[in-house]
Scaffold this motif. Structure first.
Motif, PDB file in Angstrom:
ATOM      1  N   VAL A  87       0.849  -1.189   0.000  1.00 44.35           N
ATOM      2  CA  VAL A  87       0.000   0.000   0.000  1.00 44.35           C
ATOM      3  C   VAL A  87       0.886   1.241   0.000  1.00 44.35           C
ATOM      4  O   VAL A  87       2.108   1.163   0.205  1.00 44.35           O
ATOM      5  CB  VAL A  87      -0.941   0.029   1.233  1.00 44.35           C
ATOM      6  CG1 VAL A  87      -1.918  -1.134   1.197  1.00 44.35           C
ATOM      7  CG2 VAL A  87      -0.132   0.006   2.521  1.00 44.35           C
ATOM      8  N   GLY A  88       0.253   2.362  -0.197  1.00 46.26           N
ATOM      9  CA  GLY A  88       0.986   3.621  -0.164  1.00 46.26           C
ATOM     10  C   GLY A  88       1.512   3.930   1.233  1.00 46.26           C
ATOM     11  O   GLY A  88       0.906   3.554   2.244  1.00 46.26           O
ATOM     12  N   VAL A  89       2.652   4.628   1.287  1.00 45.44           N
ATOM     13  CA  VAL A  89       3.300   4.897   2.572  1.00 45.44           C
ATOM     14  C   VAL A  89       2.418   5.728   3.492  1.00 45.44           C
ATOM     15  O   VAL A  89       2.463   5.584   4.719  1.00 45.44           O
ATOM     16  CB  VAL A  89       4.669   5.579   2.350  1.00 45.44           C
ATOM     17  CG1 VAL A  89       4.486   6.967   1.766  1.00 45.44           C
ATOM     18  CG2 VAL A  89       5.457   5.639   3.655  1.00 45.44           C
ATOM     19  N   ALA A  90       1.599   6.613   2.931  1.00 47.13           N
ATOM     20  CA  ALA A  90       0.752   7.460   3.768  1.00 47.13           C
ATOM     21  C   ALA A  90      -0.200   6.617   4.603  1.00 47.13           C
ATOM     22  O   ALA A  90      -0.450   6.912   5.776  1.00 47.13           O
ATOM     23  CB  ALA A  90      -0.026   8.444   2.893  1.00 47.13           C
ATOM     24  N   HIS A  91      -0.761   5.555   4.012  1.00 46.72           N
ATOM     25  CA  HIS A  91      -1.684   4.711   4.758  1.00 46.72           C
ATOM     26  C   HIS A  91      -0.951   3.945   5.856  1.00 46.72           C
ATOM     27  O   HIS A  91      -1.491   3.728   6.944  1.00 46.72           O
ATOM     28  CB  HIS A  91      -2.398   3.742   3.801  1.00 46.72           C
ATOM     29  CG  HIS A  91      -3.405   4.404   2.928  1.00 46.72           C
ATOM     30  ND1 HIS A  91      -3.065   5.068   1.772  1.00 46.72           N
ATOM     31  CD2 HIS A  91      -4.754   4.531   3.063  1.00 46.72           C
ATOM     32  CE1 HIS A  91      -4.158   5.559   1.217  1.00 46.72           C
ATOM     33  NE2 HIS A  91      -5.191   5.259   1.977  1.00 46.72           N
ATOM     34  N   TYR A  92       0.274   3.549   5.581  1.00 45.82           N
ATOM     35  CA  TYR A  92       1.039   2.870   6.621  1.00 45.82           C
ATOM     36  C   TYR A  92       1.355   3.819   7.766  1.00 45.82           C
ATOM     37  O   TYR A  92       1.217   3.454   8.947  1.00 45.82           O
ATOM     38  CB  TYR A  92       2.332   2.292   6.035  1.00 45.82           C
ATOM     39  CG  TYR A  92       3.356   1.983   7.107  1.00 45.82           C
ATOM     40  CD1 TYR A  92       3.176   0.905   7.982  1.00 45.82           C
ATOM     41  CD2 TYR A  92       4.481   2.799   7.277  1.00 45.82           C
ATOM     42  CE1 TYR A  92       4.096   0.639   8.977  1.00 45.82           C
ATOM     43  CE2 TYR A  92       5.405   2.536   8.274  1.00 45.82           C
ATOM     44  CZ  TYR A  92       5.202   1.451   9.122  1.00 45.82           C
ATOM     45  OH  TYR A  92       6.109   1.207  10.114  1.00 45.82           O
ATOM     46  N   LEU A  94      -0.195   6.301   8.872  1.00 47.34           N
ATOM     47  CA  LEU A  94      -1.347   6.631   9.709  1.00 47.34           C
ATOM     48  C   LEU A  94      -1.674   5.500  10.681  1.00 47.34           C
ATOM     49  O   LEU A  94      -2.352   5.711  11.687  1.00 47.34           O
ATOM     50  CB  LEU A  94      -2.567   6.936   8.833  1.00 47.34           C
ATOM     51  CG  LEU A  94      -2.460   8.216   7.973  1.00 47.34           C
ATOM     52  CD1 LEU A  94      -3.674   8.353   7.068  1.00 47.34           C
ATOM     53  CD2 LEU A  94      -2.327   9.457   8.875  1.00 47.34           C
ATOM     54  N   GLN A  95      -1.209   4.264  10.406  1.00 45.81           N
ATOM     55  CA  GLN A  95      -1.515   3.145  11.289  1.00 45.81           C
ATOM     56  C   GLN A  95      -0.256   2.305  11.566  1.00 45.81           C
ATOM     57  O   GLN A  95      -0.330   1.086  11.724  1.00 45.81           O
ATOM     58  CB  GLN A  95      -2.596   2.255  10.643  1.00 45.81           C
ATOM     59  CG  GLN A  95      -3.894   2.989  10.358  1.00 45.81           C
ATOM     60  CD  GLN A  95      -5.019   2.053   9.996  1.00 45.81           C
ATOM     61  OE1 GLN A  95      -5.261   1.068  10.696  1.00 45.81           O
ATOM     62  NE2 GLN A  95      -5.699   2.360   8.907  1.00 45.81           N
ATOM     63  N   LYS A  96       0.891   2.981  11.644  1.00 47.71           N
ATOM     64  CA  LYS A  96       2.152   2.249  11.799  1.00 47.71           C
ATOM     65  C   LYS A  96       2.271   1.532  13.141  1.00 47.71           C
ATOM     66  O   LYS A  96       3.065   0.602  13.284  1.00 47.71           O
ATOM     67  CB  LYS A  96       3.332   3.186  11.601  1.00 47.71           C
ATOM     68  CG  LYS A  96       3.381   4.356  12.584  1.00 47.71           C
ATOM     69  CD  LYS A  96       4.542   5.285  12.247  1.00 47.71           C
ATOM     70  CE  LYS A  96       4.603   6.479  13.193  1.00 47.71           C
ATOM     71  NZ  LYS A  96       5.730   7.386  12.855  1.00 47.71           N
ATOM     72  N   ASP A  97       1.479   1.944  14.143  1.00 49.36           N
ATOM     73  CA  ASP A  97       1.527   1.258  15.427  1.00 49.36           C
ATOM     74  C   ASP A  97       0.909  -0.132  15.343  1.00 49.36           C
ATOM     75  O   ASP A  97       1.176  -0.993  16.212  1.00 49.36           O
ATOM     76  CB  ASP A  97       0.799   2.079  16.507  1.00 49.36           C
ATOM     77  CG  ASP A  97       1.507   3.404  16.784  1.00 49.36           C
ATOM     78  OD1 ASP A  97       2.721   3.471  16.502  1.00 49.36           O
ATOM     79  OD2 ASP A  97       0.845   4.347  17.251  1.00 49.36           O
ATOM     80  N   LEU A  98       0.080  -0.388  14.339  1.00 50.69           N
ATOM     81  CA  LEU A  98      -0.603  -1.676  14.207  1.00 50.69           C
ATOM     82  C   LEU A  98       0.024  -2.570  13.142  1.00 50.69           C
ATOM     83  O   LEU A  98      -0.323  -3.746  13.038  1.00 50.69           O
ATOM     84  CB  LEU A  98      -2.083  -1.449  13.852  1.00 50.69           C
ATOM     85  CG  LEU A  98      -2.904  -0.638  14.859  1.00 50.69           C
ATOM     86  CD1 LEU A  98      -4.299  -0.391  14.311  1.00 50.69           C
ATOM     87  CD2 LEU A  98      -2.970  -1.361  16.196  1.00 50.69           C
TER      88      LEU A  98
END
Length: 453
Positions: A87-92, A94-98
């Motif tokens: 997926v795009g880095v922006a989506h990661y 936003l939820q990098k803790d999960l």
């Protein structure tokens, strides 16, 4: 491993397959298969706890599940312990803790266990300095030179300090200082006067519009083609959204308005040539064919005038004289007759006659009377047959036929009165004649005597 990723409407989908496998990976569906359409659609329709239940109990392993919704992809891999997604880095971010990222190397041959190249994780730093390069790509905006006034303010804001701040807040990457300066200069310059357009046909033209190709010579003296989707002109139509030319209406149909997506059938008694914007009434003697929808001539024995919707059979006693495309039926002349719907009037056969105009049948002579020829137009044509002669006047006066006396011959139409008074007979009139070897007397011409020696 349960792979997830973008659907085939996304450039991300194609980019991932081309980088990891080869140029035609997705069309060929090699290496690992997609899940069934039924399973993909079933998952798309679920929400909340139903999504988790499906992935954990019903999802087929080792098959690819696509989605055009990046948020849905993130939800899937959070639930699926074997889930892996691109997926795009922006989506990661936003939820990098999960989520966890995978470090990769730029080695095109050896895997992460065997490569001597450094394994690089996707971070803002590695993305900006270019060390994480395998799955990075530039995004381009191609602007029509004639549209700069529409997009200039938007681009100016996007590359401003305030616009770049919003990019960071959304989790996307901002260009480095050199790229940002270059972009701002592009926005300032606006139109590129040296660009040479490469004409590209549109992917589709809406209903009622067709693809037109107009040749022209551009400012550089090169031959080009201008592609446009224009409204179908009257007389043509297009009911699909394919980028193709409008088609002419077939014969018997029409389209009166520009931009028609279909053609209407002409009313009964009317027709149109191929590509017509209106219908014309079929001329007298012609009618619209139900199959070809074109005007065709009425068959012999039928007629049509402007007040009729269809070809009508001729009435009894009339015909079209064997002609097609007739406007009216003509009455039969004496000596002929016709049943209803007849192509032509038939001659009365021997032994019959017709005296009136427009008879549907010929009248028969009373036996044994007959006629010498066909097509007789009077009952006076009824005469005694050969071997008999007429007595007591003609047929219509109640005359009768009597057998010819022995020793005499009676030609067709023989009459007694012509024997007693030859002056009454015309050149074609006949009377009984004495055979050779026999004689009669003047006062008794029908009494026959045999001659001896």
């Amino acid at each position: 491993i349960n792979p997830y990723g973008a659907g085939d409407l996304s450039g991300t989908h194609d980019f991932f397959g081309q980088v990891v496998f080869h140029e035609n990976w997705f069309p060929a569906r090699e290496y690992f298969p997609s899940c069934s359409d039924a399973d993909i659609h079933a998952l798309e329709a679920l929400r909340g706890a139903d999504v988790e239940h499906f992935i954990k109990t019903q999802r087929k392993p080792n098959c690819y599940i696509p989605s055009e919704d990046d948020d849905a992809l993130l939800e899937y891999i959070e639930i699926d312990s074997g889930g892996l997604a691109y997926v795009g880095v922006a989506h990661y971010m936003l939820q990098k803790d999960l989520l966890a990222t995978i470090s990769i190397a730029s080695d095109a041959l050896l895997g992460s266990r065997d490569t001597l190249d450094a394994l690089i994780a996707p971070t803002y730093t590695s993305l900006l300095d270019g060390s994480y390069a395998v799955f990075t790509r530039d995004l381009f905006m191609n602007i029509d030179n004639q549209a700069w006034d529409l997009v200039r303010d938007y681009l100016h804001f996007g590359f401003s300090d305030e616009g770049q701040k919003m990019v960071v807040e959304l989790g996307d990457l901002t260009p480095n200082a050199a790229v940002l300066a270059k972009m701002r200069q592009h926005v300032k310059n606006g139109e590129n006067k040296q660009v040479d357009y490469v004409p590209v046909a549109p992917d589709k033209c809406l209903h009622g519009t067709g693809l037109n190709e107009t040749p022209y010579v551009n400012q550089f003296g090169r031959d080009k083609v201008r592609y446009t989707c224009d409204a179908c002109v009257p007389g043509t139509f297009k009911r699909n959204i394919v980028a193709e030319a409008c088609r002419p209406c077939i014969a018997g149909t029409f389209s009166a308005d520009a931009g028609s997506s279909d053609c209407a059938i002409c009313a009964i008694g009317h027709t149109a040539l191929e590509g017509s914007p209106k219908c014309d009434i079929c001329q007298p003697g012609w009618v619209r064919n139900s199959t070809s929808l074109a005007c065709v001539p009425c068959a012999a024995g039928t007629t049509r005038n402007m007040s009729m919707l269809a070809c009508t059979p001729c009435a009894a006693g009339t015909s079209t004289m064997g002609r097609t495309a007739s406007q009216e039926c003509m009455p039969c002349i004496p000596g002929t007759a016709a049943l209803a719907g007849s192509k032509e009037c038939k001659f009365c056969t021997r032994g019959t006659y017709s005296e009136q105009v427009g008879q549907s049948a010929c009248d028969a002579c009373a036996p044994p009377f007959s006629t010498a020829h066909i097509a007789q137009a009077s009952n006076a044509s009824c005469m005694c047959p050969q071997g008999m002669y007429g007595k007591n006047g003609i047929y219509v006066q109640g005359g009768i036929c009597v057998s010819c006396p022995e020793g005499m011959t009676c030609p067709f139409g023989s009459r007694e009165e012509f024997l007693f008074d030859p002056a009454l007979a015309g050149p074609e009139d006949a009377h009984p004649l004495v055979k050779e070897g026999f004689m009669t007397r003047a006062f008794a011409p029908l009494t026959v005597y045999a001659c001896f020696n």
